[in-house]
Design an enzyme around this catalytic site. Sequence first.
Site, PDB file in Angstrom:
ATOM      1  N   ALA A  97     -53.125  26.242  -4.571  1.00  0.00           N
ATOM      2  CA  ALA A  97     -53.595  24.861  -4.720  1.00  0.00           C
ATOM      3  C   ALA A  97     -53.006  23.990  -3.613  1.00  0.00           C
ATOM      4  O   ALA A  97     -53.697  23.167  -3.013  1.00  0.00           O
ATOM      5  CB  ALA A  97     -53.205  24.330  -6.093  1.00  0.00           C
ATOM      6  N   TYR A 120     -51.831  25.034  -0.677  1.00  0.00           N
ATOM      7  CA  TYR A 120     -52.412  25.458   0.598  1.00  0.00           C
ATOM      8  C   TYR A 120     -53.788  24.803   0.784  1.00  0.00           C
ATOM      9  O   TYR A 120     -54.104  24.244   1.830  1.00  0.00           O
ATOM     10  CB  TYR A 120     -52.524  26.988   0.650  1.00  0.00           C
ATOM     11  N   ASP A 121     -54.614  24.884  -0.282  1.00  0.00           N
ATOM     12  CA  ASP A 121     -55.964  24.298  -0.206  1.00  0.00           C
ATOM     13  C   ASP A 121     -55.898  22.805   0.110  1.00  0.00           C
ATOM     14  O   ASP A 121     -56.705  22.276   0.859  1.00  0.00           O
ATOM     15  CB  ASP A 121     -56.716  24.490  -1.528  1.00  0.00           C
ATOM     16  N   SER A 124     -65.113  33.581   5.724  1.00  0.00           N
ATOM     17  CA  SER A 124     -64.426  33.117   4.535  1.00  0.00           C
ATOM     18  C   SER A 124     -65.425  32.277   3.737  1.00  0.00           C
ATOM     19  O   SER A 124     -66.585  32.164   4.128  1.00  0.00           O
ATOM     20  CB  SER A 124     -63.230  32.315   5.022  1.00  0.00           C
ATOM     21  N   LYS A 128     -65.081  35.964  -8.355  1.00  0.00           N
ATOM     22  CA  LYS A 128     -64.336  35.947  -7.089  1.00  0.00           C
ATOM     23  C   LYS A 128     -63.107  36.819  -7.303  1.00  0.00           C
ATOM     24  O   LYS A 128     -62.142  36.423  -7.947  1.00  0.00           O
ATOM     25  CB  LYS A 128     -63.940  34.530  -6.680  1.00  0.00           C
ATOM     26  N   ARG A 157     -59.974  42.760   6.803  1.00  0.00           N
ATOM     27  CA  ARG A 157     -60.608  41.603   7.415  1.00  0.00           C
ATOM     28  C   ARG A 157     -59.820  41.087   8.614  1.00  0.00           C
ATOM     29  O   ARG A 157     -60.397  40.585   9.568  1.00  0.00           O
ATOM     30  CB  ARG A 157     -60.727  40.493   6.372  1.00  0.00           C
ATOM     31  N   CYS A 212     -22.655  18.989 -29.051  1.00  0.00           N
ATOM     32  CA  CYS A 212     -24.062  18.838 -29.421  1.00  0.00           C
ATOM     33  C   CYS A 212     -24.590  17.522 -28.839  1.00  0.00           C
ATOM     34  O   CYS A 212     -23.993  16.467 -29.067  1.00  0.00           O
ATOM     35  CB  CYS A 212     -24.200  18.841 -30.935  1.00  0.00           C
ATOM     36  N   CYS A 257     -25.113  24.178 -32.524  1.00  0.00           N
ATOM     37  CA  CYS A 257     -24.328  23.032 -32.952  1.00  0.00           C
ATOM     38  C   CYS A 257     -23.657  23.422 -34.258  1.00  0.00           C
ATOM     39  O   CYS A 257     -24.288  23.979 -35.150  1.00  0.00           O
ATOM     40  CB  CYS A 257     -25.249  21.825 -33.157  1.00  0.00           C
ATOM     41  N   CYS A 308     -25.665  17.060 -38.752  1.00  0.00           N
ATOM     42  CA  CYS A 308     -26.286  16.764 -37.443  1.00  0.00           C
ATOM     43  C   CYS A 308     -27.708  16.297 -37.705  1.00  0.00           C
ATOM     44  O   CYS A 308     -28.476  16.969 -38.395  1.00  0.00           O
ATOM     45  CB  CYS A 308     -26.268  18.011 -36.563  1.00  0.00           C
TER      46      CYS A 308
HETATM   47  S1  IVH Z   1     -68.512  37.189  -0.087  1.00  0.00           S
HETATM   48  C1  IVH Z   1     -69.671  35.473   3.834  1.00  0.00           C
HETATM   49  N1  IVH Z   1     -68.051  37.693  -2.588  1.00  0.00           N
HETATM   50  O1  IVH Z   1     -63.175  35.770  -0.874  1.00  0.00           O
HETATM   51  C2  IVH Z   1     -69.110  35.676   2.513  1.00  0.00           C
HETATM   52  N2  IVH Z   1     -66.187  37.258  -1.172  1.00  0.00           N
HETATM   53  O2  IVH Z   1     -62.943  33.387   0.847  1.00  0.00           O
HETATM   54  C3  IVH Z   1     -68.166  36.780   2.486  1.00  0.00           C
HETATM   55  N3  IVH Z   1     -64.028  37.420  -2.316  1.00  0.00           N
HETATM   56  O3  IVH Z   1     -62.580  37.363   2.160  1.00  0.00           O
HETATM   57  C4  IVH Z   1     -67.433  36.944   1.244  1.00  0.00           C
HETATM   58  N4  IVH Z   1     -64.827  37.942  -4.287  1.00  0.00           N
HETATM   59  O4  IVH Z   1     -61.801  38.526   0.027  1.00  0.00           O
HETATM   60  C5  IVH Z   1     -67.512  37.390  -1.394  1.00  0.00           C
HETATM   61  N5  IVH Z   1     -67.798  38.219  -4.833  1.00  0.00           N
HETATM   62  C6  IVH Z   1     -67.254  37.903  -3.654  1.00  0.00           C
HETATM   63  C7  IVH Z   1     -65.877  37.792  -3.458  1.00  0.00           C
HETATM   64  C8  IVH Z   1     -65.369  37.456  -2.209  1.00  0.00           C
HETATM   65  C9  IVH Z   1     -63.738  37.729  -3.579  1.00  0.00           C
HETATM   66  C10 IVH Z   1     -63.019  37.080  -1.297  1.00  0.00           C
HETATM   67  C11 IVH Z   1     -63.070  37.953  -0.084  1.00  0.00           C
HETATM   68  C12 IVH Z   1     -63.310  37.003   1.047  1.00  0.00           C
HETATM   69  C13 IVH Z   1     -62.859  35.707   0.488  1.00  0.00           C
HETATM   70  C14 IVH Z   1     -63.588  34.579   1.122  1.00  0.00           C
END
Ligand code: IVH
Length: 693
Positions: free
Chosen positions: A38, A40-41, A86, A119, A140, A411, A429, A435
């Site tokens: 969170a 980092y984002d 990504s 994901k 990657r 206490c 205690c 108490c």
């Molecule tokens: S598609 C162009 N599908 O998320 C899109 N990525 O932030 C390529 N990841 O490096 C990625 N689940 O490690 C895709 N169902 C999913 C995914 C997924 C996890 C990860 C993956 C990727 C990163 C991208």
Amino acid sequence: MAEALPRAAAARAHELRTILTEHGYRYYVLDAPTVDDAEYDRLFRELVELETRYPQLRSPDSPTQRVGGAVSASFAPVVHGVPMLSLDNVFNASELREFDRRVREGLGAAHITYVAEPKLDGLAVSLLYVDGVLQQGSTRGDGRTGEDVTANLRTVRAIPLRLRDAPAGRIEVRGEVLMTRSGFEHMNAELAAAGQKTFVNPRNAAAGSLRQMDARITARRPLTFFAYAHGVVEGWTLPATHHELLALYRTWGLPVSTLIEQVEGVDGCLAYFEHVGTRRPTLDFGIDGVVYKVDGFAQRNELGFVAHAPRWAIAHKFPAEEVMTQLENVEWQVGRTGAVTPVARLVPAFVGGATVSNATLHNIDEVERKDLRIGDTVVVRRAGDVIPEVKSVVLERRPPDARRVALPAACPVCGAPVERVEGEAIARCSAGLTCRAQLLGALLHFVSRKAMDIDGLGEKLLAQLVDTARVKNPADLYGLAHDELAALDRMGAKSAANLIAAIDHSRNATLARFLFALGIREVGETTAVAFANHFGTLEALAAAAEADFPTLNADRAAERCPQLQAVPDVGPVVAAHVANFFHEPRNWEVVAALREAGVHWPDVERVVASTGALDGMTLVLTGTLEGVTREEAASWIIAAGGRVSSSVSKKTDYVVAGAVAGSKLAKAMQLGVPVIDLEGLRRLLAHALSTLS
Ligand code: IVH
């Protein structure tokens, strides 16, 4: 037109780049992050915003222009024919609607068909199949250049070395390598047993395993793989849509997550997000959100890419279950048994969908084991409805003035000495009911539903009665008059009358409830039933306790309190607490005062020797049982030599479920524990009895 560039913006962008690059290096290369996702984002987004506003700030070395870390020197580099991109993130429904609007506008379409996927929280890899044979596997890396980890990937059983019925040509299959949670636990236990370093989480373990120089080690790691994308395709024609490609993958023998679905429009995406969110706790692998992808490949081509991510896909992240925050202070709470427990006061942090500012630290040993100091940055975890906990300290971020935490000598509520029995984790205690914290806790327990069940006596009301010294022990509750109750804060004539009636009603008790209400340490609801059944009367129990008292310090555990230990499921620890309780004259005074106030119960038909019919079996009662109280049902089970437990596990023999049974029933089904109803219990008891005779 770009705005004129202020100096402060340039300086901040430079700073953010340095910070993000360092975090990226720690995460991707060292597998030892010092910030959570969170945070980092947040930093990443701040930089993206700065660079969008002042495009002259963009530089090829900015983390926004490439994703991931450096290529490790030890594996041969692989230049990806099609970059491994990504994904951009959204964190809520309105951001998702914004994405969908951009897609629809880009395509001039009113409605979009998406494919929704979990994901997966592992590592992206690319697998090159030539004429159906696995030729090369790579990580990657930074998206353009990855590492050749073919030898390691060949050891992952989920990855086919040769595809079934695959077409001729070059096809890059992309997907995620991950470690199952169960595999992770098992592996860590083995590493720990062998005295080796364990991994922090399944993702790091998967990363570490893939980067092993010795593929034989990788082969022993519980890795798995799911396919979800493609890279270079030559000499073969892709189908028209992503979902068709995934269906082909399956026929070729490539694992594709069964959670993947084709969905219609943004509403379909949101329904999917909800659905997968509820499935998440039951999955054996980590997911940190879902991904939506435009299904049609022609539509994807039309939309194209931005610097590092496609315009046709987006990740919808779950709220983080772990965040880092500061430990502001450690305070001490005193419970009804006098236990003095540390509580963490935290800089409020949003985690697991809620703001958390307190977390229990259990006991001082735990504080010492985790080496927590005030001022530390700590990792706080809250998954689902679980109570938030402080998981660990980020030692790298410890400030020089961090303060150690010490058990208080007095206490914090009443000032009496805090005592700690040798070998016990809990400090207490020593003041007992004098108490305030212990008295309030004892009263709350006394009036609770499973004890004397006095409805309408909440914490606020009891606190007023305690603070005015009107109530000094549970027996004083029975002397309260209507008018004095009516005069209290938040009370009126009507609620005072109701309360008086509830107090009066509680005079009709059972021995088991009464014993439970006394709050003897380690004597829960079930144990109280066992004592009541075994001894039948309070006098018999007290006589046994008194007779056993001199044996408390016997060398062998079995010789301590033999009469009390004769009760089913009562061991030396519980027996000692009971013997101590009845030996203490102050406790007898309260018991006598309660009986004088009219608290009474029928004698219990004494079950001296258990029939043994359910010997060694553990049953769990849940839901409302028709026509009998749970206490009664429990007493039948205990009388037949069984045990009643409050939680379902693999060791449970039966779950007895009544109406509106909830999570325990669900757990039983999940574990395959037999579920019976009240009739079933009766039959079981009758059957067991007949096999005895
Ligand atoms: S598609 C162009 N599908 O998320 C899109 N990525 O932030 C390529 N990841 O490096 C990625 N689940 O490690 C895709 N169902 C999913 C995914 C997924 C996890 C990860 C993956 C990727 C990163 C991208």
